[in-house]
Design an enzyme around this catalytic site. Structure first.
Site, PDB file in Angstrom:
ATOM      1  N   HIS A 124      -5.253  -3.985   2.622  1.00  0.00           N
ATOM      2  CA  HIS A 124      -5.636  -4.926   3.676  1.00  0.00           C
ATOM      3  C   HIS A 124      -6.208  -6.220   3.107  1.00  0.00           C
ATOM      4  O   HIS A 124      -7.156  -6.798   3.641  1.00  0.00           O
ATOM      5  CB  HIS A 124      -6.610  -4.278   4.663  1.00  0.00           C
ATOM      6  CG  HIS A 124      -5.949  -3.213   5.502  1.00  0.00           C
ATOM      7  ND1 HIS A 124      -5.167  -2.211   4.955  1.00  0.00           N
ATOM      8  CD2 HIS A 124      -5.950  -2.993   6.843  1.00  0.00           C
ATOM      9  CE1 HIS A 124      -4.726  -1.439   5.934  1.00  0.00           C
ATOM     10  NE2 HIS A 124      -5.174  -1.888   7.077  1.00  0.00           N
TER      11      HIS A 124
ATOM     12  N   ARG B 243      -1.432  -4.726   3.840  1.00  0.00           N
ATOM     13  CA  ARG B 243      -1.185  -3.835   4.965  1.00  0.00           C
ATOM     14  C   ARG B 243       0.223  -3.987   5.527  1.00  0.00           C
ATOM     15  O   ARG B 243       0.856  -3.013   5.930  1.00  0.00           O
ATOM     16  CB  ARG B 243      -2.192  -4.170   6.068  1.00  0.00           C
ATOM     17  CG  ARG B 243      -1.894  -3.558   7.414  1.00  0.00           C
ATOM     18  CD  ARG B 243      -2.921  -4.016   8.448  1.00  0.00           C
ATOM     19  NE  ARG B 243      -2.683  -3.355   9.723  1.00  0.00           N
ATOM     20  CZ  ARG B 243      -1.962  -3.868  10.713  1.00  0.00           C
ATOM     21  NH1 ARG B 243      -1.392  -5.052  10.558  1.00  0.00           N
ATOM     22  NH2 ARG B 243      -1.787  -3.222  11.835  1.00  0.00           N
TER      23      ARG B 243
ATOM     24  N   PHE C 144     -14.132  -4.575   1.778  1.00  0.00           N
ATOM     25  CA  PHE C 144     -15.329  -3.747   1.564  1.00  0.00           C
ATOM     26  C   PHE C 144     -15.527  -3.424   0.085  1.00  0.00           C
ATOM     27  O   PHE C 144     -16.634  -3.364  -0.423  1.00  0.00           O
ATOM     28  CB  PHE C 144     -15.239  -2.426   2.330  1.00  0.00           C
ATOM     29  CG  PHE C 144     -14.790  -2.547   3.767  1.00  0.00           C
ATOM     30  CD1 PHE C 144     -15.067  -3.677   4.521  1.00  0.00           C
ATOM     31  CD2 PHE C 144     -14.114  -1.503   4.377  1.00  0.00           C
ATOM     32  CE1 PHE C 144     -14.664  -3.774   5.844  1.00  0.00           C
ATOM     33  CE2 PHE C 144     -13.712  -1.591   5.700  1.00  0.00           C
ATOM     34  CZ  PHE C 144     -13.979  -2.728   6.438  1.00  0.00           C
TER      35      PHE C 144
ATOM     36  N   SER D 288      -5.008   4.816   5.624  1.00  0.00           N
ATOM     37  CA  SER D 288      -4.663   3.413   5.417  1.00  0.00           C
ATOM     38  C   SER D 288      -4.188   3.146   3.994  1.00  0.00           C
ATOM     39  O   SER D 288      -3.413   2.239   3.750  1.00  0.00           O
ATOM     40  CB  SER D 288      -5.865   2.519   5.703  1.00  0.00           C
ATOM     41  OG  SER D 288      -6.239   2.635   7.050  1.00  0.00           O
TER      42      SER D 288
ATOM     43  N   ARG E 255       0.830  -1.217   0.000  1.00  0.00           N
ATOM     44  CA  ARG E 255       0.000   0.000   0.000  1.00  0.00           C
ATOM     45  C   ARG E 255       0.865   1.268   0.000  1.00  0.00           C
ATOM     46  O   ARG E 255       0.460   2.311  -0.502  1.00  0.00           O
ATOM     47  CB  ARG E 255      -0.966  -0.005   1.177  1.00  0.00           C
ATOM     48  CG  ARG E 255      -0.294  -0.096   2.524  1.00  0.00           C
ATOM     49  CD  ARG E 255      -1.307  -0.110   3.640  1.00  0.00           C
ATOM     50  NE  ARG E 255      -0.701  -0.454   4.908  1.00  0.00           N
ATOM     51  CZ  ARG E 255      -1.061   0.068   6.066  1.00  0.00           C
ATOM     52  NH1 ARG E 255      -2.017   0.959   6.124  1.00  0.00           N
ATOM     53  NH2 ARG E 255      -0.471  -0.308   7.174  1.00  0.00           N
TER      54      ARG E 255
ATOM     55  N   GLU F 268     -19.200   2.534   0.285  1.00  0.00           N
ATOM     56  CA  GLU F 268     -18.439   1.880  -0.783  1.00  0.00           C
ATOM     57  C   GLU F 268     -19.231   1.744  -2.072  1.00  0.00           C
ATOM     58  O   GLU F 268     -18.667   1.759  -3.169  1.00  0.00           O
ATOM     59  CB  GLU F 268     -17.947   0.496  -0.327  1.00  0.00           C
ATOM     60  CG  GLU F 268     -16.912   0.542   0.789  1.00  0.00           C
ATOM     61  CD  GLU F 268     -17.516   0.739   2.173  1.00  0.00           C
ATOM     62  OE1 GLU F 268     -18.745   0.590   2.322  1.00  0.00           O
ATOM     63  OE2 GLU F 268     -16.763   1.034   3.117  1.00  0.00           O
TER      64      GLU F 268
END
Lengths: 316, 267
Positions: A110, A168, A84, A38, A11, A59
């Protein structure tokens, strides 16, 4: 090959890549569903505040707004967690993005079991399956931060809806010497006994496994299969015809993921295939390394699987 | 265009829609007849479009979110010259007009639609893009009342207000029916006007078959998206279909088709 000095999460590579891409092309936008930190979008936000769009924890609308922007010529990167987006918004992705052929990039962090402490709800293990089945969609799983940066830039230059799967956890870099081309798998290490195909964080585990196996006299060819779709069947088949055996390893359910894509590609070719992944289970809280061990995805566990297979063959 | 002209165009759209759905053997006559007046008014009196240059960037965007009423949209587009009318008879046939709209399959179709709730968010993206780039065209999004059940509609409603998308006008075809019954029985929507006002929209209610009232569709309020709640009668123009949820998604048989066309020919 493995740079243990540089520990970085994929990421983070995305966060750098999107800034570089945005400097080249003013149409590139970043959309966030309340997870910009994030997704490492801080720098993008600071440098291009007018090209950063916050949609809130929504989302479905993230995908819908992205589609609308893309149909009008923008190149939106819609960002969230892989558990998500693409899941809560899969219907939007299917129709508004893929059926419309809208140039939306779905960048999701993630992914996989190494998400760790957040537990099963946040460890996306199904996302490759549900994206690669969609017509017109490209699916890319960078092996490390270095590759994520390149993949982000290359992806921004295509016109395809694309799913970019990010992680992550920080890992050593494994692609610093690799070129990155969408749809072109990279052979990171030559070998003649079997082909080990990995994607994402598992490329690092696969390389480590190959080092252990080398000491035991097993020569493993390691392929970084960063593009699940369009799959580089040619490189995979060439290697498999040489070694006769493929192992795939991914941080994903064995059903429908990268290994399944490989299975589809080699079907009917008479090649032995074993798919290593999470076997129809949800994850749980724990550290990344504990979870890799528990779910059979660590280098050691990969080695065990391969040796077990070799013994079976020798006993025949 | 004058009201008589619009009335005649809308009548033709209804006849085409009935014929298309009859020929196809399936489709959604209730909503198609219900929105015929609104679509006619929009395409003749509101939208900046150019049938010979359907992708012209200065055009107003019309997003049909409730894709199932596409027979009426196809008929209006054909009437406006976006494509030849003989294609209308290919509705729901192989290689013909799709049962729900597909972007790229026909000139004038801005987005694919079918699953409900997709259109408002897409319209928000389009409106935001126009704002970002200082473009002056307007975005219109038609929705059904049934699709107000979809949570994503409200996600988009919040987004539009947050971003002050005053270049966006949504129109709800408020016909008070959905597939399996009256909206107020399936999932009550009232008070719909107050709900959108609470979401910081500019809301105007009109009679959806009254061309004089439709002038209000062009109402704008600086800094706010506008919602037009158009009260319509599903099946409007065909006596035995009017107000009946049973005609939401059922094709007429031969005698029903003949009866419907006979009635429409007299109007």
């Amino acid at each position: 090959m493995i740079n243990y000095e540089k520990l970085k999460a994929s990421r983070e590579g995305f966060g750098i890549g999107i800034v570089k891409a945005a400097l080249e092309n003013k149409n590139i936008l970043a959309l966030s569903a309340d997870l910009s930190e994030s997704l490492k979008l801080e720098e993008f936000k600071n440098r291009f505040p007018e090209r950063y769009i916050e949609v809130g924890v929504a989302e479905q609308n993230l995908a819908a707004v992205g589609a609308g922007l893309a149909l009008e010529g923008k190149i939106p990167f819609i960002t969230s967690f892989a558990s998500f987006s693409p899941s809560i918004n899969w219907g939007q992705i299917r129709v508004s993005i893929c059926y419309n052929n809208a140039n939306v990039k779905i960048a999701s962090s993630h992914a996989g079991i190494t998400t760790g402490e957040d537990g099963a709800t946040h460890q996306a293990l199904e996302d490759i399956a549900i994206t690669r089945v969609l017509p017109k969609m490209n699916v890319i799983v960078p092996a490390d931060a270095t590759e994520a940066e390149k993949a982000t830039i290359e992806t921004s230059k295509t016109k395809n809806p694309t799913y970019l799967r990010l992680g992550r956890e920080k890992f050593p870099q494994v692609t610093e010497e690799s070129e990155f081309r969408i749809g072109k798998a990279n052979i990171l290490k030559k070998g003649s006994d079997l082909t080990l195909i990995a994607c994402g964080n598992m490329v690092f585990q696969a390389l480590k496994a190959s080092e252990i196996l080398e000491k035991k006299g097993i020569e493993v060819e390691v392929i970084n299969n960063h593009t699940i779709k369009p799959l580089d069947s040619k490189t995979i088949l060439q290697s498999a015809k040489k070694t006769g055996t493929i192992f795939t390893v991914e941080e994903h359910q064995t059903a429908g993921g990268m290994g399944s894509a490989v299975a589809e590609a080699i079907s009917g070719e008479g090649i032995h295939l074993e798919i290593i992944g999470v076997e129809d289970k949800f994850g749980q809280s724990g550290s990344a390394s504990e979870l890799l061990e528990k779910y059979g995805l660590s280098a050691n566990k990969i080695v065990e699987r391969i040796i077990k297979h070799k013994k079976l063959i020798q006993n025949v | 265009m004058k009201n008589d002209y619009l009335k005649e165009k809308a009548r033709k759209v209804r006849i085409e829609a009935i014929d298309m759905i009859y020929t196809a053997g399936s489709g959604h006559p209730g909503g198609s007849l219900g929105v015929a007046d609104l679509l006619t008014y929009l395409y003749y009196n509101v939208l900046k479009t150019n049938a010979s240059k359907p992708s012209w960037n200065g055009r107003d965007r019309f997003i049909l979110s409730n894709g199932h009423v596409c027979p009426a949209l196809y008929a209006v587009l054909a009437e406006k010259g976006f494509f030849k009318k003989d294609r209308l008879k290919t509705l729901r046939k192989m290689n013909g007009l799709q049962g729900h709209p597909e972007r790229g399959s026909l000139p004038g179709i801005e987005t694919s639609a079918g699953p409900l709730g997709l259109g408002l968010g897409i319209s928000c993206g389009m409106a935001l893009k126009a704002k970002m780039d200082g473009e002056k065209h307007h975005i219109y999004c038609m929705m059904s009342d049934g699709e107000q059940d979809e949570g994503v509609t409200w996600e988009a409603a919040m987004f539009a207000a947050k971003n002050k998308l005053d270049n966006l006008t949504a129109i709800i075809d408020r016909n008070k029916i959905q597939l399996s019954g009256p909206t107020e029985k399936i999932m009550p929507l009232e008070n719909l006007k107050e709900k959108y006002e609470a979401f910081n929209w500019n809301v105007i209610e009109i009679k959806g078959h009254d061309f004089n009232e439709m002038k209000k569709i062009k109402t704008r309020k600086k800094g706010k998206p506008t919602l037009i709640i158009a009260n319509t009668i599903p099946g409007k123009g065909v006596s035995f279909m009017e107000g009946k949820f049973e005609w939401h998604g059922k094709a007429p048989n031969k005698s029903e088709r003949d009866q419907a066309i006979k009635e429409l020919n007299k109007q």
